[in-house]
Design an enzyme around this catalytic site. Structure first.
Site, PDB file in Angstrom:
ATOM      1  N   CYS A   2       0.868  -1.176   0.000  1.00 39.24           N
ATOM      2  CA  CYS A   2       0.000   0.000   0.000  1.00 39.24           C
ATOM      3  C   CYS A   2       0.905   1.227   0.000  1.00 39.24           C
ATOM      4  O   CYS A   2       2.119   1.106   0.120  1.00 39.24           O
ATOM      5  CB  CYS A   2      -0.850   0.047   1.261  1.00 39.24           C
ATOM      6  SG  CYS A   2      -1.829  -1.442   1.516  1.00 39.24           S
ATOM      7  N   ARG A  28       1.129   1.834  -5.985  1.00 42.47           N
ATOM      8  CA  ARG A  28       1.328   0.855  -4.906  1.00 42.47           C
ATOM      9  C   ARG A  28       0.018   0.194  -4.469  1.00 42.47           C
ATOM     10  O   ARG A  28       0.012  -0.716  -3.651  1.00 42.47           O
ATOM     11  CB  ARG A  28       1.954   1.538  -3.688  1.00 42.47           C
ATOM     12  CG  ARG A  28       3.284   2.173  -3.961  1.00 42.47           C
ATOM     13  CD  ARG A  28       3.831   2.822  -2.708  1.00 42.47           C
ATOM     14  NE  ARG A  28       4.083   1.843  -1.677  1.00 42.47           N
ATOM     15  CZ  ARG A  28       5.201   1.149  -1.559  1.00 42.47           C
ATOM     16  NH1 ARG A  28       6.186   1.358  -2.394  1.00 42.47           N
ATOM     17  NH2 ARG A  28       5.343   0.270  -0.596  1.00 42.47           N
ATOM     18  N   TRP A  75      -3.939  -1.548  -1.126  1.00 42.49           N
ATOM     19  CA  TRP A  75      -3.886  -2.768  -1.941  1.00 42.49           C
ATOM     20  C   TRP A  75      -4.276  -3.865  -0.964  1.00 42.49           C
ATOM     21  O   TRP A  75      -3.476  -4.311  -0.149  1.00 42.49           O
ATOM     22  CB  TRP A  75      -2.470  -2.963  -2.462  1.00 42.49           C
ATOM     23  CG  TRP A  75      -2.262  -4.164  -3.317  1.00 42.49           C
ATOM     24  CD1 TRP A  75      -1.713  -5.357  -2.941  1.00 42.49           C
ATOM     25  CD2 TRP A  75      -2.546  -4.292  -4.701  1.00 42.49           C
ATOM     26  NE1 TRP A  75      -1.647  -6.202  -4.009  1.00 42.49           N
ATOM     27  CE2 TRP A  75      -2.152  -5.576  -5.102  1.00 42.49           C
ATOM     28  CE3 TRP A  75      -3.109  -3.437  -5.655  1.00 42.49           C
ATOM     29  CZ2 TRP A  75      -2.293  -6.042  -6.402  1.00 42.49           C
ATOM     30  CZ3 TRP A  75      -3.240  -3.887  -6.950  1.00 42.49           C
ATOM     31  CH2 TRP A  75      -2.833  -5.177  -7.308  1.00 42.49           C
ATOM     32  N   ASN A 101       1.237   0.108   6.047  1.00 38.35           N
ATOM     33  CA  ASN A 101       1.581  -0.712   4.894  1.00 38.35           C
ATOM     34  C   ASN A 101       2.392  -1.887   5.424  1.00 38.35           C
ATOM     35  O   ASN A 101       3.413  -1.695   6.072  1.00 38.35           O
ATOM     36  CB  ASN A 101       2.413   0.120   3.909  1.00 38.35           C
ATOM     37  CG  ASN A 101       3.053  -0.747   2.840  1.00 38.35           C
ATOM     38  OD1 ASN A 101       2.483  -1.743   2.419  1.00 38.35           O
ATOM     39  ND2 ASN A 101       4.232  -0.371   2.406  1.00 38.35           N
ATOM     40  N   GLY A 102       1.908  -3.095   5.180  1.00 41.77           N
ATOM     41  CA  GLY A 102       2.614  -4.273   5.675  1.00 41.77           C
ATOM     42  C   GLY A 102       1.618  -5.331   6.104  1.00 41.77           C
ATOM     43  O   GLY A 102       0.433  -5.253   5.754  1.00 41.77           O
ATOM     44  N   GLU A 479       9.484 -20.269 -18.939  1.00 40.29           N
ATOM     45  CA  GLU A 479       9.330 -18.890 -18.477  1.00 40.29           C
ATOM     46  C   GLU A 479      10.445 -18.005 -19.037  1.00 40.29           C
ATOM     47  O   GLU A 479      10.192 -16.852 -19.431  1.00 40.29           O
ATOM     48  CB  GLU A 479       9.290 -18.863 -16.939  1.00 40.29           C
ATOM     49  CG  GLU A 479       9.115 -17.495 -16.313  1.00 40.29           C
ATOM     50  CD  GLU A 479       7.872 -16.743 -16.765  1.00 40.29           C
ATOM     51  OE1 GLU A 479       6.995 -17.310 -17.426  1.00 40.29           O
ATOM     52  OE2 GLU A 479       7.803 -15.528 -16.476  1.00 40.29           O
ATOM     53  N   LYS A 483       9.692 -14.694 -21.407  1.00 41.90           N
ATOM     54  CA  LYS A 483      10.202 -13.343 -21.125  1.00 41.90           C
ATOM     55  C   LYS A 483      10.954 -12.793 -22.323  1.00 41.90           C
ATOM     56  O   LYS A 483      10.743 -11.651 -22.742  1.00 41.90           O
ATOM     57  CB  LYS A 483      11.141 -13.328 -19.915  1.00 41.90           C
ATOM     58  CG  LYS A 483      10.545 -13.605 -18.563  1.00 41.90           C
ATOM     59  CD  LYS A 483       9.628 -12.538 -18.033  1.00 41.90           C
ATOM     60  CE  LYS A 483       8.223 -12.729 -18.491  1.00 41.90           C
ATOM     61  NZ  LYS A 483       7.256 -13.305 -17.649  1.00 41.90           N
ATOM     62  N   GLU A 486       8.511 -12.027 -25.300  1.00 44.57           N
ATOM     63  CA  GLU A 486       7.507 -10.964 -25.179  1.00 44.57           C
ATOM     64  C   GLU A 486       8.113  -9.568 -25.069  1.00 44.57           C
ATOM     65  O   GLU A 486       7.485  -8.614 -25.503  1.00 44.57           O
ATOM     66  CB  GLU A 486       6.520 -11.245 -24.035  1.00 44.57           C
ATOM     67  CG  GLU A 486       7.050 -11.031 -22.649  1.00 44.57           C
ATOM     68  CD  GLU A 486       5.990 -11.236 -21.576  1.00 44.57           C
ATOM     69  OE1 GLU A 486       4.818 -10.919 -21.790  1.00 44.57           O
ATOM     70  OE2 GLU A 486       6.367 -11.716 -20.486  1.00 44.57           O
ATOM     71  N   HIS A 502      14.235 -35.123 -30.445  1.00 43.70           N
ATOM     72  CA  HIS A 502      13.148 -35.719 -31.232  1.00 43.70           C
ATOM     73  C   HIS A 502      12.637 -34.753 -32.301  1.00 43.70           C
ATOM     74  O   HIS A 502      11.500 -34.881 -32.749  1.00 43.70           O
ATOM     75  CB  HIS A 502      12.009 -36.154 -30.311  1.00 43.70           C
ATOM     76  CG  HIS A 502      12.422 -37.253 -29.377  1.00 43.70           C
ATOM     77  ND1 HIS A 502      12.577 -38.559 -29.777  1.00 43.70           N
ATOM     78  CD2 HIS A 502      12.789 -37.219 -28.066  1.00 43.70           C
ATOM     79  CE1 HIS A 502      12.979 -39.297 -28.744  1.00 43.70           C
ATOM     80  NE2 HIS A 502      13.122 -38.495 -27.689  1.00 43.70           N
ATOM     81  N   LYS A 602      -1.432  -5.823 -19.841  1.00 41.52           N
ATOM     82  CA  LYS A 602      -1.115  -6.443 -18.546  1.00 41.52           C
ATOM     83  C   LYS A 602      -2.181  -7.466 -18.174  1.00 41.52           C
ATOM     84  O   LYS A 602      -1.879  -8.525 -17.646  1.00 41.52           O
ATOM     85  CB  LYS A 602      -1.007  -5.357 -17.473  1.00 41.52           C
ATOM     86  CG  LYS A 602      -0.580  -5.873 -16.108  1.00 41.52           C
ATOM     87  CD  LYS A 602       0.855  -6.331 -16.119  1.00 41.52           C
ATOM     88  CE  LYS A 602       1.273  -7.007 -14.839  1.00 41.52           C
ATOM     89  NZ  LYS A 602       2.438  -7.886 -15.047  1.00 41.52           N
TER      90      LYS A 602
HETATM   91  O1  M6R Z   1      -3.068 -12.086 -14.715  1.00 43.23           O
HETATM   92  P1  M6R Z   1      -2.730 -13.472 -15.166  1.00 43.23           P
HETATM   93  O2  M6R Z   1      -1.699 -14.134 -14.334  1.00 43.23           O
HETATM   94  O3  M6R Z   1      -3.946 -14.333 -15.310  1.00 43.23           O
HETATM   95  O4  M6R Z   1      -2.119 -13.270 -16.622  1.00 43.23           O
HETATM   96  C1  M6R Z   1      -1.790 -14.361 -17.418  1.00 43.23           C
HETATM   97  C2  M6R Z   1      -0.944 -13.941 -18.593  1.00 43.23           C
HETATM   98  O5  M6R Z   1      -1.623 -13.057 -19.419  1.00 43.23           O
HETATM   99  C3  M6R Z   1       0.373 -13.287 -18.149  1.00 43.23           C
HETATM  100  O6  M6R Z   1       1.079 -14.108 -17.275  1.00 43.23           O
HETATM  101  C4  M6R Z   1       1.260 -12.957 -19.354  1.00 43.23           C
HETATM  102  O7  M6R Z   1       1.695 -14.127 -19.948  1.00 43.23           O
HETATM  103  C5  M6R Z   1       2.432 -12.061 -18.937  1.00 43.23           C
HETATM  104  N1  M6R Z   1       2.562 -10.968 -19.825  1.00 43.23           N
HETATM  105  C6  M6R Z   1       3.732 -12.771 -18.927  1.00 43.23           C
HETATM  106  O8  M6R Z   1       4.813 -11.941 -18.647  1.00 43.23           O
END
Ligand code: M6R
Length: 607
Positions: A2, A28, A75, A101-102, A479, A483, A486, A502, A602
């Protein structure tokens, strides 16, 4: 996470200043907001759920009297985002107001004791206990600062708090433990905040408060004392030479980098989750006929890692399913014996919610792990756990991924304990290693960031990458690939290392970069074989290894060393961090904006 802010002005009204400073802290948290001022020995409070602009439109947050006040942007962690749970919180007599906050870990016990002594609680928050504890200490004749100190000595957990009271109307008492707190010093005012940007337009002179310190703000003067022994601390303000934009990112060039650096503190928060919800969730998983781990993107990668955790620790099979495939794949077979654990940072991903809806209609049990209390997932889930990473601004999920892994490993461990599938020694070792995780990550960031920047420089023009790992490290490979693709727009392929021969190995030609994730677990020997296969075809090997793994180091063109002796199921947490940094620096080298990758959002709220 927060945001807190407050001020003591020589002249003028505090409320409008608090309002605009809270706007700067909105990153935040933004599910509720509130302000309290002290004027003529009375407290004035305005607070409500909603974004700051919405609450201001309804209540006019600028319209509170007095030159002293505190504010909070929330938050939610304990208690849904309702008006009653919004800070500031007050004592029984409404003479003391607190923002925090905490997380107060022992709030349930403290609350019970306070209720037994006649205190009446209005909210479901952990914070309210602080107001009532201070109330008790004040009636015992202590000053506000002494009462705050005594209250905080009873509290277990993390906090940055600020307190005002009509009994000492010229003061604000603040304190910190493991949550950020800075004080701004100006000619005509003193400010405190969670973060420097909140007061940077007003002053660039700042005092950082350290853990377990109290600061008493009083008309142009401040006094810092250590909570344990009440020792006086002398600390002069430092001059901050950040621009406002730099300050919002705490001096980092991008939110993504800031969030990568926040991982140690986020992981600490995951070790303070409420026991009762983790236990309840474990009960549902324990009783389920079949368990699906449903998610998208990064959250799906966390689910893949989790399926190894449940299998290795609790000897229990779980099925990670990409949410957008769930209805087609399992929509007809899911039933009353099925349990879905949906993992979603935002709690709003349309594909994940659609899978849950299908499962709910067929009487399955729906559980949620999310970062956003008040999101749709928290409303539809039978039980949810909030991972408490704080808002993540960068589109690329980083800190929320490692926090998800931490929570999921705790669930797997609980299930293993409950089913008697794990020895005492293993339990203690895992719990101990989970506690060490924040320090391990801190060390990786401190010691390897520059090397990763150099590696990114070296490989920045490569047109494609392979990410390979065996066992649980396959999830890390996925993962790392996500990263890099994207945010740096480099096509990449991730495979279980054993599967690469394979088919995909035909892509390898001299200089093709292959990133291997190689913790020293049961897969180590076979991974060496896979490295040899790639090397024989001229691939450039970048290896993530445990410290002292001379065998793989001697095979690699470049390597990054990570702390040794980690339990296999926890290795994804530290091993993914270098890949996040590598992707970040690849994006920077390739002149891409890591915070706002093209074509992405996002939170993906369309199917
Ligand atoms: O909010 P969510 O965790 O459900 O989102 C899922 C994906 O859209 C999200 O993880 C996306 O792949 C990110 N941009 C990865 O960095």
């Amino acid at each position: 996470m927060c945001g807190i802010f407050g001020c003591i002005l020589k002249n003028g009204n505090a409320a409008p200043i608090i309002h605009s400073a809270l706007k700067k802290l909105e990153y935040r948290g933004y599910d509720s907001v509130g302000t309290a001022t002290v004027y003529k020995n009375k407290l004035f409070i305005k607070k409500d759920k909603g974004k700051i602009d919405e609450v201001h439109a309804l209540h006019n947050l600028d319209d509170l009297p007095g030159r002293i006040g505190i504010g909070h942007t929330r938050w939610a962690t304990h208690g849904a985002p309702y008006q009653v749970n919004t800070h500031p919180h007050t004592d029984c007599k409404e003479q003391i107001a607190v923002v925090h906050n905490g997380i107060i870990e022992n709030f349930a016990e403290l609350k019970m004791e306070l209720e037994e002594r006649g205190h009446v609680f209005r909210s479901k928050t952990d914070t309210e206990v602080i107001a009532h504890l201070i109330e008790e200490k004040l009636t015992g004749g202590l000053t506000l600062a002494e009462a705050a100190r005594e209250a905080l000595r009873q509290v277990v957990g993390s906090y940055a708090i600020a307190v005002v009271s009509v009994t000492e109307p010229d003061k604000i008492v603040c304190a910190r433990k493991e949550s950020p707190l800075v004080v701004g010093v100006a000619e005509n005012a003193l400010y405190f905040a969670s973060d420097i940007p909140a007061f940077l337009p007003l002053t660039n002179r700042s005092v950082v408060i350290q853990d377990e310190e109290i600061i008493i703000l009083n008309d142009g003067e401040y006094e810092i004392r250590k909570i344990p022994d009440w020792e006086l601390v002398k600390r002069e303000p430092e001059v901050i030479d950040w621009t406002s934009e730099m300050a919002e990112k705490q001096g980092y060039p991008h939110f993504m980098l800031k969030e990568i650096h926040e991982q140690p503190s986020c992981l600490r928060s995951t070790l303070r989750l409420q026991d009762q919800f983790l236990e309840l969730m474990t009960t549902f998983i324990d009783r389920a006929g079949e368990v699906f781990l449903v998610a998208c993107g990064t959250s799906h990668n966390a689910c893949i890692a989790a399926s190894y955790m449940f299998s290795k620790l609790a000897l229990s099979a779980t099925h990670p399913v990409i949410a957008s495939e769930f209805v087609e794949q399992h929509g007809k077979s899911v039933n009353i014996d099925s349990t879905l654990l949906a993992v979603s940072q935002s709690g709003e991903t349309a594909d994940t919610l659609a899978a849950l809806e299908c499962a709910r209609q067929r009487a399955a049990t729906v559980l949620g792990l999310t970062n956003v209390v008040g999101s749709t997932l928290t409303r539809v889930a039978r039980v949810y756990v909030c991972q408490q990473s704080g808002p993540e601004i960068g589109v690329a999920a980083t800190k929320t991924f490692t926090s998800q892994l931490s929570v999921l490993s705790q669930l797997a461990l609980r299930l293993a304990k409950r089913r008697g599938k794990i020895s005492h020694v293993e339990i203690e070792d895992l719990e101990e290693k989970l506690k060490q995780m924040p320090d391990i990550i801190e060390r990786i960031i401190q010691t390897k960031e520059e090397k990763l920047r150099q590696i990114a420089k070296k490989y920045k023009d490569k047109r494609c990458f392979f990410f390979l790992g065996r066992g649980i490290s396959y999830a890390v490979a996925l993962e790392g690939r996500l990263k890099l693709m994207e945010i740096a727009y480099v096509p990449a392929i991730a495979y279980p290392a054993g599967e690469s021969k394979h088919g995909p190995i035909s892509l390898i030609e001299p200089g093709f970069p292959v990133i291997f994730i190689c913790p020293k677990d049961d897969t180590h020997k076979t991974v060496i074989g896979n490295i040899m296969e790639m090397k024989a075809r001229g691939a450039s090997i970048i290896a993530l290894v445990e410290e002292g793994d001379e065998e793989i180091k001697s095979l690699a063109d470049d390597y990054i060393e990570i702390a040794t002796g980690l339990p296999e199921v926890l290795s994804p947490i530290p091993f993914v961090v270098p890949l996040q940094l590598f992707a970040y620096y690849m994006a920077v080298e390739r002149k891409c904006d890591p915070d706002m990758p093209r074509n992405l959002a996002k939170s993906v709220t369309v199917k």
